[in-house]
Enzyme design. Structure first.
Site, PDB file in Angstrom:
ATOM      1  N   ASN A   1      75.583 -67.653 -82.818  1.00 57.79           N
ATOM      2  CA  ASN A   1      74.150 -67.903 -82.593  1.00 57.79           C
ATOM      3  C   ASN A   1      73.439 -66.764 -81.844  1.00 57.79           C
ATOM      4  O   ASN A   1      72.216 -66.652 -81.906  1.00 57.79           O
ATOM      5  CB  ASN A   1      73.918 -69.214 -81.837  1.00 57.79           C
ATOM      6  CG  ASN A   1      74.164 -70.454 -82.667  1.00 57.79           C
ATOM      7  OD1 ASN A   1      74.438 -71.526 -82.145  1.00 57.79           O
ATOM      8  ND2 ASN A   1      74.070 -70.324 -83.987  1.00 57.79           N
TER       9      ASN A   1
ATOM     10  N   ASN B   1      68.354 -78.594 -87.094  1.00 56.41           N
ATOM     11  CA  ASN B   1      67.077 -78.476 -86.365  1.00 56.41           C
ATOM     12  C   ASN B   1      66.081 -77.614 -87.152  1.00 56.41           C
ATOM     13  O   ASN B   1      64.896 -77.942 -87.233  1.00 56.41           O
ATOM     14  CB  ASN B   1      67.288 -77.819 -84.995  1.00 56.41           C
ATOM     15  CG  ASN B   1      68.132 -78.672 -84.061  1.00 56.41           C
ATOM     16  OD1 ASN B   1      68.382 -79.832 -84.338  1.00 56.41           O
ATOM     17  ND2 ASN B   1      68.569 -78.087 -82.964  1.00 56.41           N
TER      18      ASN B   1
ATOM     19  N   ASP C   1      73.591 -80.095 -86.252  1.00 58.21           N
ATOM     20  CA  ASP C   1      73.020 -79.127 -87.188  1.00 58.21           C
ATOM     21  C   ASP C   1      71.758 -79.696 -87.840  1.00 58.21           C
ATOM     22  O   ASP C   1      71.624 -80.910 -87.993  1.00 58.21           O
ATOM     23  CB  ASP C   1      74.076 -78.787 -88.256  1.00 58.21           C
ATOM     24  CG  ASP C   1      73.710 -77.548 -89.045  1.00 58.21           C
ATOM     25  OD1 ASP C   1      72.825 -76.786 -88.600  1.00 58.21           O
ATOM     26  OD2 ASP C   1      74.300 -77.337 -90.118  1.00 58.21           O
TER      27      ASP C   1
ATOM     28  N   TRP D   1      64.768 -79.417 -90.242  1.00 53.93           N
ATOM     29  CA  TRP D   1      63.850 -80.487 -89.818  1.00 53.93           C
ATOM     30  C   TRP D   1      62.455 -79.891 -89.594  1.00 53.93           C
ATOM     31  O   TRP D   1      61.451 -80.436 -90.041  1.00 53.93           O
ATOM     32  CB  TRP D   1      64.379 -81.134 -88.540  1.00 53.93           C
ATOM     33  CG  TRP D   1      63.549 -82.274 -88.035  1.00 53.93           C
ATOM     34  CD1 TRP D   1      63.706 -83.601 -88.326  1.00 53.93           C
ATOM     35  CD2 TRP D   1      62.419 -82.183 -87.153  1.00 53.93           C
ATOM     36  NE1 TRP D   1      62.750 -84.341 -87.679  1.00 53.93           N
ATOM     37  CE2 TRP D   1      61.938 -83.498 -86.949  1.00 53.93           C
ATOM     38  CE3 TRP D   1      61.766 -81.135 -86.509  1.00 53.93           C
ATOM     39  CZ2 TRP D   1      60.842 -83.787 -86.135  1.00 53.93           C
ATOM     40  CZ3 TRP D   1      60.658 -81.416 -85.706  1.00 53.93           C
ATOM     41  CH2 TRP D   1      60.218 -82.734 -85.524  1.00 53.93           C
TER      42      TRP D   1
END
Ligand code: FPP
Length: 249
Positions: free
Chosen positions: A75, A29, A27, A32
């Site tokens: 998702n 991404n 988890d 970031w």
């Protein structure tokens, strides 16, 4: 553990106390990327590089099973462009890592609603699974379009059909029968579950299988995760006393 790595960062790990199965919720991404004012896809790209690093590290360390939560049933609800980018990255990964998996005796396996993946991704996935099926150094399990609740619903339906047609006696239903009807029927339950990016939740991952799994949550975002931190987490795991609901030594 491979001899060529024995003098490396892995030297402080006790080979006798390694988890057999490590599962990871990758988890962070998006966060970031946001921190760097990049778009989310850049975060997934960097996250794919971390996948390569961690698969290689787990193989070098001597982990037998590594399960990565790469795409959840939820998702699919992300923007279409993000879903498409994730599918492209997955396809790229499967193609580029085929040689690495063959060279390093890694077998690829997938769990989840594989039938929902785009045809081209499924083709590359099946090809990589077929090519690597005789490998026995490490099983790399990708959870793709995976959801723990959907997996349980599927299992209940299968068992219900078998009780109806008489191939399963309802009185014989026990945890072992349930495990045998999950995607993970051939895979031992995870010993260690790592979640990156600090969220204290399970997010519908391996709900049945993690009953006695040790959990480690790190604040590190997945694209920043690396071998050194993996080793520190494994060292932490090696200090833990697993009691499985019984009293300690
Ligand atoms: C979570 O980050 C990560 C995912 C939804 C998918 C994980 C995918 C990869 C690591 C890349 C592709 C996979 C492979 C196997 C090559 P997030 O977007 O939820 O992050 P956020 O919570 O910070 O928004």
């Amino acid at each position: 553990m491979n001899s060529n790595t024995s003098s490396s960062i892995y030297k402080d790990l006790d080979p006798a106390k390694l988890p057999s199965h490590v599962a990871i919720i990758m988890d962070g991404n998006g966060r970031w990327a946001k921190k760097r004012l990049f778009n989310r896809i850049k975060g997934h790209e960097k996250g794919s590089e971390t996948v390569r690093t961690i698969v290689r590290a787990c193989r070098e360390i001597g982990i037998s099973y590594l399960t990565l939560y790469a795409f959840s049933t939820e998702n699919w609800q992300r923007p279409r462009s993000e879903v498409a980018a994730l599918m492209t990255l997955l396809k790229k990964f499967l193609k580029s890592e085929q040689k690495e998996m063959l060279d390093n005796n890694i077998r690829l396996y997938a769990i989840g609603q594989i039938e929902r993946l785009p045809e081209d991704v499924r083709q590359v996935l099946y090809k990589a699974m077929t090519l690597t099926k005789k490998n026995n150094g490490m099983l790399l399990v990708l959870a793709l379009s995976y959801g723990g609740r959907a997996e349980i619903v599927r299992m209940v339906k299968e068992i219900a059909i078998k009780t109806k047609d008489g191939s399963i006696d309802p009185d014989s239903i026990a945890p072992e029968i349930i495990s045998k009807h999950l995607y993970t029927s051939e895979i031992p339950d995870p010993d260690l579950l790592i979640r990156t990016s600090g969220e204290m939740r399970i997010s519908n991952f391996l709900l049945w299988q993690i009953a006695y799994t040790e959990i480690y949550v790190t604040d590190t975002l997945w694209p920043d995760f690396g071998k050194n931190e993996l080793v520190r987490i494994l060292q932490d795991y090696q200090q833990r006393e697993r009691r499985f609901g019984k009293v300690g030594n």
